[in-house]
Write a protein that holds these residues in place. Structure first.
Motif, short mmCIF file in Angstrom:
data_model
loop_
_atom_site.label_atom_id
_atom_site.label_comp_id
_atom_site.label_asym_id
_atom_site.label_seq_id
_atom_site.Cartn_x
_atom_site.Cartn_y
_atom_site.Cartn_z
N ASP A 191 86.10 16.06 71.74
CA ASP A 191 84.74 15.65 71.36
C ASP A 191 84.09 14.75 72.41
OD1 ASP A 191 86.60 13.64 70.77
OD2 ASP A 191 85.48 12.91 69.05
N GLY B 12 80.89 12.02 71.22
CA GLY B 12 81.30 12.51 69.91
C GLY B 12 80.46 13.74 69.60
N ASP C 289 84.15 17.51 63.25
CA ASP C 289 84.80 16.62 64.21
C ASP C 289 85.51 15.54 63.42
OD1 ASP C 289 85.59 14.85 66.16
OD2 ASP C 289 83.64 14.70 67.14
N ASN D 131 86.99 12.93 64.41
CA ASN D 131 87.11 11.65 65.11
C ASN D 131 85.85 10.81 64.98
OD1 ASN D 131 89.63 12.55 66.17
ND2 ASN D 131 88.54 13.64 67.78
N ASN D 132 86.04 9.50 64.96
CA ASN D 132 84.92 8.59 65.17
C ASN D 132 84.46 8.68 66.62
OD1 ASN D 132 84.67 7.61 62.57
ND2 ASN D 132 85.87 5.76 62.94
N GLY D 133 83.27 8.17 66.87
CA GLY D 133 82.73 8.20 68.21
C GLY D 133 83.43 7.24 69.15
N LYS E 206 81.02 7.85 63.31
CA LYS E 206 80.96 9.09 64.07
C LYS E 206 79.69 9.16 64.90
CE LYS E 206 83.91 12.07 61.25
NZ LYS E 206 84.02 13.41 60.60
#
Length: 736
Positions: free
Chosen positions: A81, A103, A110, A112-114, A134
């Motif tokens: 990402d 992200g 996605d 994942n967090n940013g 995110k």
């Protein structure tokens, strides 16, 4: 049902993975091929600029060659990402400092967090700083900005606008930690609130921040900052006079549009704002431009008269000329007919001129366009075949910038490429500029199919949005796209015994075409019916086409209509034997199926251990019939007898995705096999030369290619160890 076995004798060999010294290069297309969000110039160092894309990462400007250098090719499978870029900030005090907000999605696509990628050497190396929310580099509203800014009066202070109701954040230690500010307006507009996927229903959030360097400041930084939030029906522009401690709505503002961009004009002590009624970057049917006089506290509507008359688009990218106060440029969002428009003002928005004019003159009253520019697409001549109507300037223009050190140089991003000029000031004299494609180095396609036939071009591709190419020279931009141009082409294959015979599919109903000259010309298949999208396979003698559009497996023989195949699940992946015209192989749900009648009927031949998914399938492309490989979530399986028996690779390869076959080291020898997968716990890209499970890792620290599961592979049957990797956002790479 036939027998299967595990290759257990090579476990010791497979446990030691060698790193192979591969050299990687992008297959050159020259035109980018995807959306460019914005260009961000450094205001202290000349010729220092960065560029963001939605799925292809960030780039740095190379002034010596007027080209762009990718910065995030090192992102691996876990960091896929990082190719989604929401915002960029380059330090106006210390140009070595660079911050990239990354992200891809704020919904479940996605996990994942940013992240903030911080560099102290202009992008040569990065440190990753996790965010508590995110980031949506490929979400609606990704053109707004910039969401990440640095305070010029204290470059330890940064502001970050978040999505999803998370508000405005501030860092006072150069991005290492972040604290949410007191701003209660979070930007509540969502494109489609009822969208259950979360893609169009997520609030767009805080769209941009302007640090007002014309106002007071202290040692802690600039006191007055303006913030634009993506809301309609309530105040959307807010101001703080105490460095973000408290906020009030700016008086007199309009509230019926979204403020996509706000920029400071220091010499005028004003802020320019472009508005649109939808998220962007590819929608927007109404909008205006306003100018806010900071000293007087007053707003002026500076919307061009032509735009008011047209009343069919909003406004996106906007820029001032730092060398010439009062010069401002802006772009429409989205004007699809007859083309996007770019406006230029020399008097702070009081009056405007355009890049072209159009009319419907008598006696025929047909559209007539007077273009005040010369269009130069020499770096990517295939753009001509894509632009089959009146559009040259582009669409989705959310980022437009005038070089702060060079009034002749401007750049803007579109949904296709990067355009700009090096003689911009001619607009004001002879009113004719050179509008050029300036995207050298940017490769941003989402690759959907690759083949490397044994004759003809070494590579033929299909990609999202623009179709694909025949790559006669991997280092030279192709002259044309596949014609007919369908936008997205989804699948491609060649006939093993007639390798200049190709077939490809498109994204709309009935889009299937064949070629007999290696892909240079295409003929629409007359009996394609209503099927669309999906992958396609061509039997060895080009007598059968097997199409998997997502709703099942279908076969057409000798130019006839498509009928449903039997005996095989609807989600199967398909490959044809490249030597025997009758054999077609399918894999689904961890099972192997074989057809002996060109894809009409299939029989289950093997259950692949405990696997529940089938991820990739490839066949021998070197003249040996009956040899195939297929991958699952538990590794890879190999057969040399038309699928009657299979052998499982148990030594280290625990998960496999795309698989491809390439040339052997010696003629007639064992082919090289390439796989995207996990070996000994490391996700990456691997090659074996002996079918034994002894793997060499071929991705390198500089080139990790992002998502392993999203990549495509094609082995070259003519060049030993040559492989092509298709990515989801960075185009095609080839490695030797």
């Amino acid at each position: 049902m036939h027998s299967l076995a595990f290759l257990v004798g090579v476990a010791a060999c497979a446990s030691q993975v060698a790193a192979q010294a591969y050299t990687w290069k992008n297959v050159h297309t020259g035109g980018g091929g995807g959306w460019v969000g914005n260009v961000i110039f450094n205001t202290k160092q000349k010729n220092l600029a960065f560029l963001r894309t939605d799925i292809g990462g960030a780039y740095k400007y190379a002034p010596a060659t007027d080209s762009w250098i990718p910065l995030v090719d090192w992102a691996n499978n876990a960091e896929f990402d990082y190719w989604g870029t929401e915002s960029i900030a380059t330090d106006p005090v210390n140009p070595n400092n660079l911050y990239i907000e990354v992200g891809l999605y704020t919904n479940s696509w996605d996990p994942n967090n940013g992240t903030i990628l911080k560099s102290t050497d202009q992008g040569a190396t990065f440190t990753s700083i996790p965010l508590p929310f995110k980031v949506g580099g490929n979400m609606p509203g990704r053109g707004a900005g910039e969401r990440l800014v640095i305070d010029p009066n204290n470059n330890n202070v940064l502001y970050l606008g978040a999505r999803s109701g998370h508000g405005l954040w501030k860092s006072t230690n150069a991005g290492l930690t972040w604290t949410k500010t007191s701003l209660t307006a979070t930007g509540t507009f969502a494109e489609t609130p009822s969208d259950t996927s979360g893609y169009n229903s997520d609030p767009l959030g805080v769209g941009w921040i302007v640090v007002d360097t014309t106002g007071p400041s202290t040692a802690a930084g600039t006191s007055r900052i303006f913030v634009g939030v993506e809301s309609i029906g309530s105040p959307s522009i807010w101001v703080s006079t105490d460095a973000g401690a408290t906020f009030t709505a700016v008086p007199g503002q309009i509230t019926n549009y979204l403020p996509h961009h706000g920029i400071l004009a220091p010499a005028e002590k004003s802020i320019y704002v472009t508005y649109v009624d939808e998220s962007g970057p590819f929608d927007g049917s109404h909008g205006v431009m306003y100018k806010y006089n900071i000293t007087a506290g007053t707003w002026s509507n500076i919307t061009p008269a032509q735009a008011i008359s047209d009343n069919s688009y909003g406004f996106g990218g906007i820029s001032i000329d730092a060398q010439r106060p009062g010069v401002v440029m802006a772009a429409s969002l989205n004007q699809y007919y007859p083309d996007a428009q770019i406006w230029r003002s020399l008097d702070g928005g009081a009056s405007w001129s355009t890049l072209y004019n159009y009319s419907y003159p008598p006696p025929n009253y047909q559209l007539a366009i007077t273009r005040d520019y010369t269009w130069d697409i020499s770096v990517a001549p295939w753009i001509q075949s894509y632009t089959t109507d009146t559009k040259q300037i582009g669409w989705g223009i959310e980022g437009l910038q005038i070089d702060p050190f060079d009034s002749n140089h401007f750049l803007y991003g579109t949904g296709l490429t990067l355009y700009g000029s090096h003689n911009l000031e001619q607009w004001d004299t002879v009113h004719n500029i050179t509008l050029a494609c300036l995207s050298q180095g940017i490769e941003e396609t989402a690759v959907l199919g690759l083949v490397s036939p044994p004759t003809g071009a070494h590579l033929v591709s299909v990609v999202g949005d623009i179709g694909g190419w025949v790559h006669d020279n991997l280092d030279v931009a192709p002259p044309t796209l596949h014609v007919p141009v369908w936008g997205t082409s989804n699948g491609i294959d060649y006939a093993g015994n007639q390798p200049l015979s190709l077939v490809r599919t498109g994204g709309s109903a009935g889009q299937l075409a064949t070629s007999t000259d290696g892909g240079h010309t295409w003929t629409q298949y007359a009996n394609a019916g209503s099927l669309s999208s999906g992958k396609v396979a061509y039997s060895a003698n080009a007598t059968s086409i097997i199409w998997t559009p997502g709703s099942g497996v279908y076969v057409a023989k000798n130019g006839g209509a498509f009928v449903a195949s039997t005996g095989i699940p609807s989600n199967a992946i398909i490959a044809t034997d490249k030597s025997n015209d009758a054999y077609v192989y399918g894999a689904a749900n961890g099972r192997l199926y074989v057809s002996k009648d060109g894809g009409a009927t299939f029989t289950l031949t093997n259950v692949l251990g405990s696997a529940q998914s089938s991820n990739g399938i490839a066949v021998n492309n070197l003249g040996k019939a009956g040899e195939l490989w297929t991958t699952t979530e538990h590794g890879m399986w190999h057969s040399t007898d038309f699928g009657k028996t299979v052998i499982g690779f148990s030594g280290g390869l625990t998960q496999g995705y795309a698989v491809a076959v390439g040339a052997p080291s010696t003629t007639g020898g064992t082919p090289s096999v390439f796989v995207a997968g996990t070996v000994n716990g490391v996700a990456g890209f691997y090659r074996t030369d002996n079918n034994s499970g002894s793997w060499s890792q071929i991705d390198t620290p500089q080139f990790r290619f992002g998502s392993v599961s999203g990549a495509l592979l094609a082995g070259d049957p003519r060049i030993y160890r040559r492989v092509y990797i298709g990515t989801n956002g960075r185009g095609i790479f080839y490695g030797n």
